[in-house]
Design a protein around this motif. Structure first.
Motif, short mmCIF file in Angstrom:
data_model
loop_
_atom_site.label_atom_id
_atom_site.label_comp_id
_atom_site.label_asym_id
_atom_site.label_seq_id
_atom_site.Cartn_x
_atom_site.Cartn_y
_atom_site.Cartn_z
N VAL A 145 13.45 38.77 -17.49
CA VAL A 145 14.24 39.66 -16.62
C VAL A 145 15.38 39.01 -15.72
CG1 VAL A 145 14.04 41.63 -14.84
CG2 VAL A 145 12.30 41.36 -16.71
N VAL A 146 16.67 39.27 -16.23
CA VAL A 146 17.67 38.71 -15.44
C VAL A 146 18.25 39.69 -14.17
CG1 VAL A 146 19.99 37.77 -15.45
CG2 VAL A 146 18.41 37.25 -17.14
N ARG A 147 18.33 39.38 -13.03
CA ARG A 147 18.27 40.50 -11.94
C ARG A 147 19.02 39.83 -10.88
NH1 ARG A 147 12.54 41.32 -9.13
NH2 ARG A 147 13.88 41.67 -7.39
N GLY A 148 19.44 40.55 -9.87
CA GLY A 148 19.80 40.02 -8.52
C GLY A 148 18.53 39.56 -7.61
N THR A 149 19.06 39.28 -6.43
CA THR A 149 18.06 39.01 -5.33
C THR A 149 16.88 39.76 -5.01
OG1 THR A 149 19.69 39.33 -3.64
CG2 THR A 149 19.48 37.02 -4.59
N LEU A 159 5.69 45.61 -18.94
CA LEU A 159 5.55 44.58 -19.93
C LEU A 159 4.17 43.84 -19.78
CD1 LEU A 159 9.41 43.89 -20.20
CD2 LEU A 159 7.96 44.80 -21.84
N ARG A 160 4.14 43.47 -18.68
CA ARG A 160 2.77 42.81 -18.12
C ARG A 160 1.53 43.43 -18.52
NH1 ARG A 160 5.96 41.12 -12.84
NH2 ARG A 160 6.46 39.01 -13.34
N GLU A 161 1.54 44.61 -18.22
CA GLU A 161 0.35 45.53 -18.62
C GLU A 161 -0.05 45.41 -20.15
OE1 GLU A 161 0.96 48.92 -15.12
OE2 GLU A 161 1.27 49.28 -17.05
N GLN A 162 1.15 45.32 -20.78
CA GLN A 162 0.88 45.35 -22.42
C GLN A 162 0.72 43.94 -22.69
OE1 GLN A 162 0.77 48.21 -24.13
NE2 GLN A 162 0.99 49.09 -22.20
N GLY A 163 0.64 43.16 -21.92
CA GLY A 163 0.23 41.70 -22.36
C GLY A 163 1.57 40.69 -22.65
N ALA A 164 2.65 40.92 -22.06
CA ALA A 164 3.74 40.25 -22.13
C ALA A 164 3.78 39.07 -21.07
CB ALA A 164 5.05 40.97 -22.11
N THR A 165 4.32 37.95 -21.23
CA THR A 165 4.60 37.01 -20.17
C THR A 165 5.76 37.01 -19.59
OG1 THR A 165 2.81 35.43 -21.07
CG2 THR A 165 4.48 34.59 -19.35
N VAL A 166 6.32 37.65 -18.43
CA VAL A 166 7.22 38.07 -17.74
C VAL A 166 7.76 37.00 -16.73
CG1 VAL A 166 8.92 39.81 -16.68
CG2 VAL A 166 6.80 40.37 -18.26
N SER A 167 8.93 36.45 -16.84
CA SER A 167 9.45 35.58 -15.81
C SER A 167 10.88 36.42 -15.29
CB SER A 167 9.68 34.25 -16.37
OG SER A 167 10.77 34.15 -17.46
N LEU A 168 11.27 36.00 -14.05
CA LEU A 168 12.41 36.53 -13.50
C LEU A 168 13.33 35.48 -13.07
CD1 LEU A 168 10.59 38.71 -10.85
CD2 LEU A 168 11.32 39.42 -13.22
N ALA A 169 14.79 35.83 -13.36
CA ALA A 169 15.78 34.86 -13.21
C ALA A 169 16.77 35.45 -12.27
CB ALA A 169 16.57 34.32 -14.28
N CYS A 170 17.11 34.98 -11.00
CA CYS A 170 18.11 35.62 -10.21
C CYS A 170 19.46 35.12 -10.70
CB CYS A 170 17.64 35.13 -8.77
SG CYS A 170 18.91 35.78 -7.52
N ALA A 171 20.34 36.34 -11.24
CA ALA A 171 21.73 35.57 -11.35
C ALA A 171 22.75 35.95 -10.35
CB ALA A 171 21.82 36.50 -13.02
N TYR A 172 22.53 36.80 -9.48
CA TYR A 172 23.59 37.13 -8.34
C TYR A 172 22.87 37.50 -7.18
CZ TYR A 172 22.82 41.88 -10.03
OH TYR A 172 22.00 42.92 -10.15
N GLY A 173 23.85 37.63 -6.09
CA GLY A 173 23.18 38.19 -4.82
C GLY A 173 23.77 39.40 -4.59
N ARG A 174 23.39 40.30 -3.84
CA ARG A 174 24.07 41.18 -3.23
C ARG A 174 24.01 41.47 -2.03
NH1 ARG A 174 22.99 45.74 -7.38
NH2 ARG A 174 22.43 47.09 -5.52
N SER A 175 25.17 41.94 -1.31
CA SER A 175 25.03 41.94 0.23
C SER A 175 26.08 43.06 0.50
CB SER A 175 25.78 40.56 0.70
OG SER A 175 26.96 40.32 0.21
N ALA A 176 26.23 43.18 1.83
CA ALA A 176 26.87 44.36 2.41
C ALA A 176 28.44 43.76 2.48
CB ALA A 176 26.55 44.53 4.02
N PRO A 177 29.28 44.84 2.13
CA PRO A 177 30.81 44.43 1.89
C PRO A 177 31.55 44.10 3.17
CG PRO A 177 30.53 46.81 2.39
CD PRO A 177 29.05 46.32 2.26
N LEU A 178 32.48 43.11 2.92
CA LEU A 178 33.33 42.83 3.83
C LEU A 178 34.72 43.51 3.63
CD1 LEU A 178 32.59 38.90 4.26
CD2 LEU A 178 31.84 40.76 5.77
N LEU A 179 34.76 44.71 4.36
CA LEU A 179 35.91 45.51 3.96
C LEU A 179 37.48 44.74 4.50
CD1 LEU A 179 34.65 49.00 4.84
CD2 LEU A 179 34.59 47.87 2.78
#
Length: 262
Positions: A145-149, A159-179
């Protein structure tokens, strides 16, 4: 069909698209093509991760993965932006997308095998995607699963409940805007003349950041359009006086805005 009076009201509204900048531009263009006054006011900033080591390792391990779930267009863009030299996306590897925006990005990046919610799904989200995935055999399969922070783990749990092995990868960060100056001007105009503006929310986090930008504000005269019931609930909790809901499809968003009557 909207009445001429409702159409006039809709045309007089300035729609503030609060998606991250990359996606906001596409929506602004589409709304303007439909005759609406739209402006980008991103309320979430997207940034690459500081250390791409985890993403490089994820790329190297794609050969043993049965599915890669991208939670958003940003997840796809940032994951592919960190592709190490010599790494390639396996042609037969299935990607999962929660909706049309992510699917468009994946296809542009050369991904062929994509599973996504049905075109007529009530919502484009993890629940709708699971309706397409749940019939597959998951026992013993590896899923990335590719996601943010931060984000929901609902689909990973199914997916885990159905027997899958799930790993997470953090691809980006989200933050409040600097307008920037233009963003500050847009924000102030919306605060000064709330009846002439419509907040377009695709994330509850954007609502949180708006509240932080204008704390202790009375939002009763404000209007918003939200693309999911959870987001609409957050906008109502902020105190916005009128909150509309629409699926995140351009034609439906335009129709929703045009339905606004004075």
């Amino acid at each position: 069909m909207p009445t001429s009076g409702a159409a006039d009201v809709a045309a007089s509204l300035r729609v503030l698209v609060t998606r991250p900048a990359a996606q906001a531009r596409e929506w602004v263009d589409g709304l303007r093509a439909a005759g609406l006054d739209a402006q980008a006011l991103p309320l979430i900033d997207i940034r690459p991760v500081d250390d791409p080591t985890e993403l490089h390792a994820a790329w190297q391990g794609l050969g043993s993965v049965g599915l890669v779930m991208f939670v958003s267009p940003n997840a796809a863009e940032q994951f592919f932006a960190q592709r190490p030299p010599g790494a390639a996306w396996p042609a037969a590897l299935q990607a999962a997308s929660p909706g049309p925006g992510t699917t468009r990005v994946l296809r542009a990046l050369g991904v062929v095998e994509i599973v996504e919610p049905a075109a007529d799904a009530a919502q484009f989200d993890s629940e709708a995607l699971w309706m397409q995935l749940r019939t597959q055999a998951w026992a013993g399969r590896r899923v990335l699963v590719v996601r943010g922070t931060s984000g929901r783990d609902w689909l990973a749990e199914r997916l885990r409940e159905q027997g899958a092995t799930v790993s997470l990868a953090c691809a980006y960060g989200r933050s409040a805007p600097l307008l920037d100056d233009a963003g500050c001007t847009l924000l102030q105009a919306a605060l000064d003349r709330p009846a002439q503006h419509l907040w377009f929310f695709s994330s509850s986090e954007a609502v949180d950041h708006l509240e932080a930008l204008a704390p202790a504000r009375n939002w009763a005269a404000g209007r918003a359009l939200a693309t999911h019931p959870r987001i609409a609930a957050r906008a109502r909790a902020l105190g916005l006086g009128q909150v509309l809901e629409s699926r995140p499809a351009l034609a439906e968003v335009v129709a929703c805005i045009q339905s606004i009557a004075s």
